[in-house]
Design an enzyme around this catalytic site. Structure first.
Site: not given
Length: 169
Positions: A42-43
Site C-alpha cells: 500500500k505504498c
C-alpha cells in the site's frame, strides 16, 4: 547478534521464513545474484513490483532472483497477513519471485538479514537504516553485498540492470 558479528555472517547463513511458512532457505541462492527488496502493498512505490517481476524474469535463467521481504514499518503500508500479501502480489502484479515472512528492517527488532545489509553504502554514500519501502540490495554470487539502491531507484533502471549484469557475470 551484534553488528560486528552480522558483518561476518553470510546472507546464506541467516534464518528467515518464507512468506507461506517454513524456511526460506537462503542457502539455495549460493552461486546466484539476488536483489533483496523490502516491499509493501500500500505504498506509492508499490508499482515497482511490476518492474521487479520483469527483472526477475529477464535474468532468472542467468542465475539471478529477486527476493521480496515484506515490511510494515513505514506508515503501516504492509498490514496484511501472509496470505493477503501473497494474493495481492500474485493477482495484482503477477509476482513469481520468492518472498519471505514480514519482518522489521529498522530498530531494535531489525531482522538479522537487515543487520547484515544496512552497513553497505548506496551510490550517494547512505548507510544504516532503511529509508523507505523498496530499498534494494544486490548480493553477488559469492554472497557479498555489491550494491545498494534507494527506494526511488526503479528496478528496471540502467543503474540496476548494469549492476545485475555485472553480478551475474
Amino acid at each position: 547478534m551484534t553488528s560486528s558479528d552480522a558483518s561476518s555472517v553470510s546472507v546464506y547463513d541467516i534464518d528467515i521464513n518464507a512468506l507461506q511458512g517454513g524456511s526460506a532457505d537462503l542457502g539455495q541462492y549460493k552461486g546466484k545474484a539476488v536483489l533483496i527488496v523490502n516491499v509493501a502493498s500500500k505504498c506509492g512505490l508499490t508499482p515497482q513490483y511490476a518492474g521487479l517481476e520483469r527483472l526477475h524474469e529477464q535474468y532468472a535463467d542467468k542465475g539471478f532472483t529477486v527476493l521480496g521481504v515484506p515490511c510494515n514499518q513505514f506508515l503501516g503500508q504492509e498490514p496484511g497477513t501472509s496470505e493477503e500479501i501473497a494474493e495481492f502480489c500474485s493477482a495484482t502484479y503477477g509476482v513469481t519471485f520468492p518472498m519471505t515472512e514480514k519482518v522489521e528492517v529498522n530498530g531494535e527488532g531489525r531482522h538479522s538479514l537487515y543487520e547484515r545489509l544496512v552497513g553497505h553504502a548506496d551510490a550517494e554514500g547512505h548507510t544504516g537504516d532503511i529509508r523507505w519501502n523498496f530499498e534494494k540490495f544486490l548480493i553477488g554470487r559469492d554472497g557479498a553485498v555489491v550494491a545498494r539502491f534507494s527506494p526511488q531507484t526503479e528496478p528496471e533502471s540502467a543503474e540496476v540492470a548494469a549492476a545485475v549484469e555485472k553480478a551475474i557475470g
